[in-house]
Design a protein around this motif. Structure first.
Motif, PDB file in Angstrom:
ATOM      1  N   GLY A  54       0.784  -1.275  -0.049  1.00 22.47           N
ATOM      2  CA  GLY A  54      -0.057  -0.036   0.035  1.00 22.47           C
ATOM      3  C   GLY A  54       0.794   1.256   0.130  1.00 22.47           C
ATOM      4  N   LEU A  55       2.103   1.077  -0.398  1.00 22.17           N
ATOM      5  CA  LEU A  55       3.034   2.336  -0.363  1.00 22.17           C
ATOM      6  C   LEU A  55       2.901   3.063  -1.590  1.00 22.17           C
ATOM      7  CD1 LEU A  55       6.287   0.516   0.979  1.00 22.17           C
ATOM      8  CD2 LEU A  55       4.346   1.845   2.237  1.00 22.17           C
ATOM      9  N   SER A  56       2.646   2.442  -2.712  1.00 21.12           N
ATOM     10  CA  SER A  56       2.577   3.039  -4.005  1.00 21.12           C
ATOM     11  C   SER A  56       1.974   2.182  -4.999  1.00 21.12           C
ATOM     12  CB  SER A  56       4.024   3.790  -4.389  1.00 21.12           C
ATOM     13  OG  SER A  56       3.880   4.336  -5.577  1.00 21.12           O
ATOM     14  N   HIS A  57       1.569   2.693  -6.068  1.00 24.61           N
ATOM     15  CA  HIS A  57       1.168   2.084  -7.395  1.00 24.61           C
ATOM     16  C   HIS A  57       2.231   1.541  -8.088  1.00 24.61           C
ATOM     17  CE1 HIS A  57      -0.750   0.865 -11.228  1.00 24.61           C
ATOM     18  NE2 HIS A  57      -2.060   1.070 -10.221  1.00 24.61           N
ATOM     19  N   ARG A  58       2.462   0.368  -8.393  1.00 21.46           N
ATOM     20  CA  ARG A  58       3.634  -0.544  -9.018  1.00 21.46           C
ATOM     21  C   ARG A  58       3.950   0.453 -10.340  1.00 21.46           C
ATOM     22  NH1 ARG A  58      -0.687  -3.771  -9.509  1.00 21.46           N
ATOM     23  NH2 ARG A  58       0.365  -5.227  -8.364  1.00 21.46           N
ATOM     24  N   ILE A  59       2.961   0.702 -11.066  1.00 18.39           N
ATOM     25  CA  ILE A  59       3.733   1.794 -12.029  1.00 18.39           C
ATOM     26  C   ILE A  59       4.389   3.016 -11.767  1.00 18.39           C
ATOM     27  CG2 ILE A  59       2.790   3.245 -14.090  1.00 18.39           C
ATOM     28  CD1 ILE A  59       0.488   1.153 -14.573  1.00 18.39           C
ATOM     29  N   TYR A  60       4.014   3.536 -10.516  1.00 19.24           N
ATOM     30  CA  TYR A  60       4.638   4.788 -10.214  1.00 19.24           C
ATOM     31  C   TYR A  60       6.112   4.414  -9.923  1.00 19.24           C
ATOM     32  CZ  TYR A  60       0.204   6.942  -9.458  1.00 19.24           C
ATOM     33  OH  TYR A  60      -1.235   7.404  -9.779  1.00 19.24           O
ATOM     34  N   VAL A  61       6.560   3.127  -9.303  1.00 18.83           N
ATOM     35  CA  VAL A  61       7.870   2.725  -8.799  1.00 18.83           C
ATOM     36  C   VAL A  61       8.489   2.788 -10.314  1.00 18.83           C
ATOM     37  CG1 VAL A  61       9.269   0.914  -8.163  1.00 18.83           C
ATOM     38  CG2 VAL A  61       7.121   1.799  -6.848  1.00 18.83           C
ATOM     39  N   LEU A  62       8.010   1.876 -11.536  1.00 19.90           N
ATOM     40  CA  LEU A  62       8.321   1.584 -12.590  1.00 19.90           C
ATOM     41  C   LEU A  62       8.999   3.269 -13.215  1.00 19.90           C
ATOM     42  CD1 LEU A  62       6.239  -1.294 -14.050  1.00 19.90           C
ATOM     43  CD2 LEU A  62       8.792  -1.445 -13.428  1.00 19.90           C
ATOM     44  N   ASN A  63       7.914   4.019 -13.405  1.00 25.04           N
ATOM     45  CA  ASN A  63       8.252   5.366 -13.993  1.00 25.04           C
ATOM     46  C   ASN A  63       9.294   6.142 -13.154  1.00 25.04           C
ATOM     47  OD1 ASN A  63       7.065   5.829 -16.470  1.00 25.04           O
ATOM     48  ND2 ASN A  63       4.980   5.690 -15.495  1.00 25.04           N
ATOM     49  N   PHE A  64       9.340   5.941 -11.768  1.00 20.55           N
ATOM     50  CA  PHE A  64      10.173   6.810 -11.110  1.00 20.55           C
ATOM     51  C   PHE A  64      11.697   6.130 -11.435  1.00 20.55           C
ATOM     52  CE2 PHE A  64      13.187   6.584  -7.542  1.00 20.55           C
ATOM     53  CZ  PHE A  64      13.199   7.897  -7.061  1.00 20.55           C
ATOM     54  N   ALA A  65      11.786   4.797 -11.646  1.00 22.57           N
ATOM     55  CA  ALA A  65      13.025   4.500 -12.066  1.00 22.57           C
ATOM     56  C   ALA A  65      13.306   4.997 -13.498  1.00 22.57           C
ATOM     57  CB  ALA A  65      13.129   2.913 -11.940  1.00 22.57           C
ATOM     58  N   VAL A  66      12.286   4.752 -14.262  1.00 19.75           N
ATOM     59  CA  VAL A  66      12.567   5.412 -15.746  1.00 19.75           C
ATOM     60  C   VAL A  66      13.014   6.801 -15.780  1.00 19.75           C
ATOM     61  CG1 VAL A  66      11.587   5.889 -17.997  1.00 19.75           C
ATOM     62  CG2 VAL A  66      11.308   3.691 -16.726  1.00 19.75           C
TER      63      VAL A  66
END
Length: 408
Positions: A54-66
């Motif tokens: 419940g920390l973040s949407h999985r896509i936000y993590v991917l886009n953060f890395a990108v």
């Protein structure tokens, strides 16, 4: 002291086990693909963990890395002027060749990046490099559209952004501002961007109010349908990186705002089972047994369950919308489309989407150039640029730009 070498050996063995995945022996430079895939899988694992906690949407993590490692500001050079601006409220990055004679009009390409409608940006290093090279080699203008992404934006918002920015650029006054010849504008994109490019091309071609039409469309391993996740290429390449079969179903549901519990029914073709309402005319548009050459059908058999789950299409009706799935367009729409380039890769779940679309376009009397890479894989075009240089990446870019140069 003896424990250090043992730990180092163990860590090396674990890392090698994690990185190594079996690949077809015809894949170009497999270790580069394995390393990139391992990095992406690592980020996805972190994303799924953050999502589950419940920390973040999985896509936000991917886009953060990108965004952390790939996104860069506009950098002009002697040959190309690069600016970030907005077209009708949509963010775009414009690449303008500075090498033209006084009064000479230029060619232009509208480009849409890939990323499953959820990842990526026109500001990524790889897309920046591609569009910069296109502008320089074509001595023209490239407009790279930064459409909104899922999960904030869902269908049809990505499509609407792409269409709105394209219509804005096609206005005579805007083309004149960039010294572009109105009859020499093309639209292009890769993967999900190829989907958007195809959908925008269909709309512009049939819009009588559009003052300019596209001269060409160039689609790079496009995703064009979500009704059959068991085409030969889906079956053959389901475990080949970078685009795994379940991941493509996931991207579709994120884009179309569908429940992720539908992933397994999609993969089993339960949404298009024989007892689910779907016209014969509609089925023919994705009937790969008729649309694919025998050399691509190979030994694979259609997956058509007798009993399915009508709830999927009822709750996600955009699965049948040609704006989301351009392969479903009617023949009279396809007949209005411009000269087309389609690039496909053997080791890509989306290979057959591009092949079927090419066949349907040819049946509608549209001129189609099909460029196929036996050693290619999904996303290989961005491997033409640092840091993941590869032979197939360089060849795809060279041949793609050469076709644009010859036909635009």
């Amino acid at each position: 002291m003896r424990t250090a070498p043992a730990l180092l050996f163990l860590l090396t063995a674990v890392l090698a086990y994690y990185v190594y995945i079996p690949l077809p022996n015809t894949v170009s430079e497999p270790w580069k693909l394995r390393v990139v895939d391992a990095l992406l899988r690592g980020v996805m694992i972190l994303g799924n963990l953050a999502h589950d906690l419940g920390l973040s949407h999985r896509i936000y993590v991917l886009n953060f890395a990108v965004n952390r490692f790939e996104v860069q500001g506009p950098r002009s050079s002697k040959a190309v002027l690069v600016t970030d601006t907005a077209f009708a409220g949509v963010q775009v990055r414009v690449f303008e060749s500075t090498r033209r004679k006084e009064g000479e009009l230029k060619r232009a390409v509208i480009y849409l990046h890939g990323g499953g409608w959820a990842l990526g940006s026109a500001r990524m290093r790889s897309y920046d490099s591609l569009c910069r090279r296109m502008a320089e080699d074509l001595k023209g203008v490239v407009v790279s559209i930064d459409y909104r992404l899922a999960p904030e934006a869902r269908f049809p918002e990505q499509y609407n952004d792409a269409l709105r920015a394209s219509r804005y650029f096609l206005q005579p006054r805007v083309l004149a501002r960039y010294s572009v010849e109105p009859s020499r504008v093309g639209v292009s994109g890769d993967s999900a961007g190829g989907n958007l490019a195809a959908a925008v091309a269909q709309q512009v071609a049939t819009d009588s109010s559009s003052p300019s039409k596209f001269k060409v469309q160039a689609l790079i391993y496009p995703v064009l349908q979500a009704l059959d996740f068991n085409t030969p290429s889906y079956q053959q390449n389901q475990n080949v990186p970078i685009l795994y079969r379940p991941l493509m179903a996931h991207f579709w549901l994120e884009y179309l705002d569908g429940d992720l519990s539908f992933i397994q029914p999609l993969l089993a073709n339960k949404h298009t089972a024989l007892d689910v309402y779907w016209t014969a005319q509609g089925r023919a548009k994705v009937n790969w047994t008729q649309l694919l050459p025998a050399s691509f059908r190979k030994h694979y058999k259609p997956v058509a369950p007798a009993h399915g789950l009508a709830q999927v299409v009822e709750e996600v009706p955009a699965l049948l919308d040609p704006r989301a799935a351009p392969l479903l367009a009617e023949r009279d729409v396809l007949a209005r489309l411009p000269r087309t380039y389609i690039l496909t890769c053997e080791h890509d779940v989306l290979r057959d989407d591009g092949l079927m679309y090419g066949r349907r376009l040819e049946e509608a009397a549209v001129s189609v150039t099909h460029d196929h890479y036996e050693d290619g894989f999904h996303g290989c075009m961005v491997f033409a640029f640092w840091p993941a240089y590869s032979s197939v990446g360089q060849r795809t870019v060279e041949n793609y730009i050469r076709w644009l140069d010859d036909n635009l």
